[in-house]
Design a protein around this motif. Structure first.
Motif, mmCIF file in Angstrom:
data_model
loop_
_atom_site.group_PDB
_atom_site.id
_atom_site.type_symbol
_atom_site.label_atom_id
_atom_site.label_comp_id
_atom_site.label_asym_id
_atom_site.label_seq_id
_atom_site.Cartn_x
_atom_site.Cartn_y
_atom_site.Cartn_z
ATOM 1 N N PRO A 57 36.475 30.151 4.367
ATOM 2 C CA PRO A 57 37.719 30.840 4.028
ATOM 3 C C PRO A 57 37.486 32.269 3.547
ATOM 4 O O PRO A 57 36.439 32.583 2.970
ATOM 5 C CB PRO A 57 38.303 29.967 2.907
ATOM 6 N N LEU A 58 38.448 33.126 3.816
ATOM 7 C CA LEU A 58 38.352 34.541 3.440
ATOM 8 C C LEU A 58 38.051 34.712 1.963
ATOM 9 O O LEU A 58 37.232 35.554 1.577
ATOM 10 C CB LEU A 58 39.666 35.249 3.796
ATOM 11 N N GLU A 59 38.716 33.915 1.116
ATOM 12 C CA GLU A 59 38.544 34.077 -0.334
ATOM 13 C C GLU A 59 37.159 33.641 -0.813
ATOM 14 O O GLU A 59 36.774 33.954 -1.940
ATOM 15 C CB GLU A 59 39.626 33.294 -1.076
ATOM 16 N N ILE A 60 36.418 32.928 0.027
ATOM 17 C CA ILE A 60 35.038 32.561 -0.314
ATOM 18 C C ILE A 60 34.054 33.561 0.289
ATOM 19 O O ILE A 60 33.180 34.095 -0.401
ATOM 20 C CB ILE A 60 34.705 31.135 0.169
ATOM 21 N N MET A 61 34.200 33.829 1.584
ATOM 22 C CA MET A 61 33.240 34.697 2.269
ATOM 23 C C MET A 61 33.445 36.159 1.919
ATOM 24 O O MET A 61 32.472 36.932 1.841
ATOM 25 C CB MET A 61 33.356 34.508 3.787
ATOM 26 N N GLY A 62 34.682 36.564 1.703
ATOM 27 C CA GLY A 62 34.961 37.972 1.414
ATOM 28 C C GLY A 62 34.183 38.516 0.227
ATOM 29 O O GLY A 62 33.484 39.541 0.348
ATOM 30 N N PRO A 63 34.272 37.889 -0.940
ATOM 31 C CA PRO A 63 33.525 38.387 -2.096
ATOM 32 C C PRO A 63 32.008 38.411 -1.877
ATOM 33 O O PRO A 63 31.313 39.283 -2.407
ATOM 34 C CB PRO A 63 33.901 37.405 -3.208
ATOM 35 N N GLY A 83 42.386 40.922 12.556
ATOM 36 C CA GLY A 83 43.459 40.496 11.678
ATOM 37 C C GLY A 83 44.766 40.416 12.446
ATOM 38 O O GLY A 83 45.054 41.270 13.286
ATOM 39 N N SER A 84 45.549 39.392 12.153
ATOM 40 C CA SER A 84 46.759 39.163 12.944
ATOM 41 C C SER A 84 48.039 39.589 12.241
ATOM 42 O O SER A 84 49.097 39.619 12.872
ATOM 43 C CB SER A 84 46.867 37.675 13.300
ATOM 44 N N SER A 85 47.951 39.918 10.947
ATOM 45 C CA SER A 85 49.173 40.218 10.216
ATOM 46 C C SER A 85 48.894 41.134 9.031
ATOM 47 O O SER A 85 47.760 41.200 8.535
ATOM 48 C CB SER A 85 49.810 38.921 9.691
ATOM 49 N N LEU A 86 49.940 41.809 8.578
ATOM 50 C CA LEU A 86 49.819 42.647 7.388
ATOM 51 C C LEU A 86 49.472 41.792 6.176
ATOM 52 O O LEU A 86 48.735 42.228 5.289
ATOM 53 C CB LEU A 86 51.132 43.406 7.152
ATOM 54 N N GLU A 87 49.959 40.567 6.146
ATOM 55 C CA GLU A 87 49.661 39.666 5.034
ATOM 56 C C GLU A 87 48.154 39.436 4.897
ATOM 57 O O GLU A 87 47.600 39.517 3.792
ATOM 58 C CB GLU A 87 50.370 38.327 5.237
ATOM 59 N N ARG A 91 45.347 40.582 2.016
ATOM 60 C CA ARG A 91 44.413 39.646 1.367
ATOM 61 C C ARG A 91 42.998 40.213 1.387
ATOM 62 O O ARG A 91 42.280 40.158 0.381
ATOM 63 C CB ARG A 91 44.434 38.291 2.087
ATOM 64 N N ALA A 92 42.587 40.758 2.532
ATOM 65 C CA ALA A 92 41.240 41.312 2.655
ATOM 66 C C ALA A 92 41.054 42.532 1.758
ATOM 67 O O ALA A 92 40.028 42.668 1.078
ATOM 68 C CB ALA A 92 40.959 41.679 4.111
ATOM 69 N N ILE A 93 42.037 43.392 1.741
ATOM 70 C CA ILE A 93 41.943 44.597 0.912
ATOM 71 C C ILE A 93 41.874 44.235 -0.570
ATOM 72 O O ILE A 93 41.122 44.830 -1.350
ATOM 73 C CB ILE A 93 43.132 45.536 1.202
ATOM 74 N N ALA A 94 42.633 43.216 -0.972
ATOM 75 C CA ALA A 94 42.610 42.780 -2.373
ATOM 76 C C ALA A 94 41.238 42.259 -2.786
ATOM 77 O O ALA A 94 40.859 42.335 -3.962
ATOM 78 C CB ALA A 94 43.661 41.698 -2.590
ATOM 79 N N GLU A 121 49.660 52.600 7.005
ATOM 80 C CA GLU A 121 50.296 53.137 5.800
ATOM 81 C C GLU A 121 49.801 52.406 4.554
ATOM 82 O O GLU A 121 49.436 53.028 3.552
ATOM 83 C CB GLU A 121 51.813 53.021 5.914
ATOM 84 N N TYR A 122 49.757 51.079 4.627
ATOM 85 C CA TYR A 122 49.312 50.296 3.474
ATOM 86 C C TYR A 122 47.825 50.494 3.215
ATOM 87 O O TYR A 122 47.406 50.738 2.074
ATOM 88 C CB TYR A 122 49.600 48.811 3.700
#
Length: 290
Positions: A57-63, A83-87, A91-94, A121-122
């Motif tokens: 999961p992103l929240e595990i591998m990302g950090p 990435g498929s969505s702004l959402e 999440r990745a940027i956070a 923009e974001y």
């Protein structure tokens, strides 16, 4: 050190070389990429593809990727791939990603532009670079799971149009463009036919780094030709992942009394060796061929 895609590709453009973007859905693949890059002292991009979230999961591998990048002795960009969505971009940027790709290439042209502009923009407000895709980069259906669609398309009609690419980049303000000019995701089932003239026209028109998806499995000369025509980021995954799998398979066949951590080590080392070779070629130095 953690850097943005814009920073890492600006230097690549000035030096006429490409930076490898290595999908890293596991700790072993991420460590292999960083270790090889540090040994060669070259910049890299650690990517986590959205379709690999089910692997880790992103929240595990990302950090983990962000930590490895910050600790590395070479410049490292941490990038969300396809990435498929702004959402999911948010999440990745956070989590600290310094680059994101929004893939709206399956949409109509105007919807692609609209979606990418929202992401740009974001992301730019958060000092994060953006890659987007124009055209359809197909899949061989063997190991080409980095993106969800387009496996059965064929022909030049799916290639990126240089004139439309110019309009796309000007309207969206992206930092890099993933273009379609003959590569495919996954394992090549036949020799690729790359449209280098089209690639160079795209690069000259957009005056931005071009990204090559489906970068595994090309000849050394193919890589050099694409780099000299404007490719500055090469996505490379399937062949390295296969090298790791083959090394594990060979070890199991030779040594029946082994443990899982033994497989992790031999897999990592095989991936690392494959990535070292790719990094050397992407550096676009004649010494690679000596």
């Amino acid at each position: 050190m953690l850097v943005t895609l814009q920073e890492i590709l600006t230097k690549a453009d000035e030096g006429n070389y490409a930076v490898g973007a290595f999908n890293s859905p596991t700790l072993e693949s991420a460590r292999a990429a960083v270790e090889a890059a540090e040994e060669l002292q070259v910049p890299i991009i650690l990517s986590h593809a959205e379709v690999h979230f089910e692997v880790t999961p992103l929240e595990i591998m990302g950090p983990i990727l962000v930590h490895l990048a910050k600790q590395a002795s070479v410049p490292v960009t941490v990038h969300l791939d396809h990435g498929s969505s702004l959402e999911n971009v948010k999440r990745a940027i956070a989590l600290g990603f310094s680059s994101v790709m929004i893939d709206a290439s399956h949409m109509s042209y105007e919807d692609n532009v609209k979606t990418v502009k929202e992401v740009v923009e974001y992301a730019h407000d958060h000092h994060v670079s953006v890659e987007a895709e124009l055209g359809i980069i197909t899949s061989s259906e063997i190991g080409g799971e980095e993106t969800a669609g387009g496996a059965h398309h064929d022909g030049e009609d799916i290639y990126t149009d240089p004139d439309i690419a110019k309009d796309f980049v000007e309207r969206t303000k992206i930092d890099a463009l993933a273009a379609s000019f003959g590569t495919v995701h996954g394992i090549y089932l036949k020799e690729p036919k790359l449209d280098i003239a089209r690639l160079n026209a795209i690069y000259q028109n957009i005056q931005k780094p071009v990204v090559m998806h489906g970068g595994s499995g090309l000849s050394e000369q193919d890589y050099i030709n694409t780099i000299n025509a404007g490719v500055r980021k090469i996505n490379y995954y399937s062949y390295a992942a296969r090298a790791g799998a083959h090394a594990v398979k060979e070890m199991i066949e030779k040594e029946p009394n082994i443990f899982y951590h033994d497989l992790a080590v031999v897999g990592k080392n095989a991936i690392k060796e494959d990535l070292r070779r790719a990094m050397q070629i992407f550096s676009n130095k004649s010494s690679v061929f000596q």
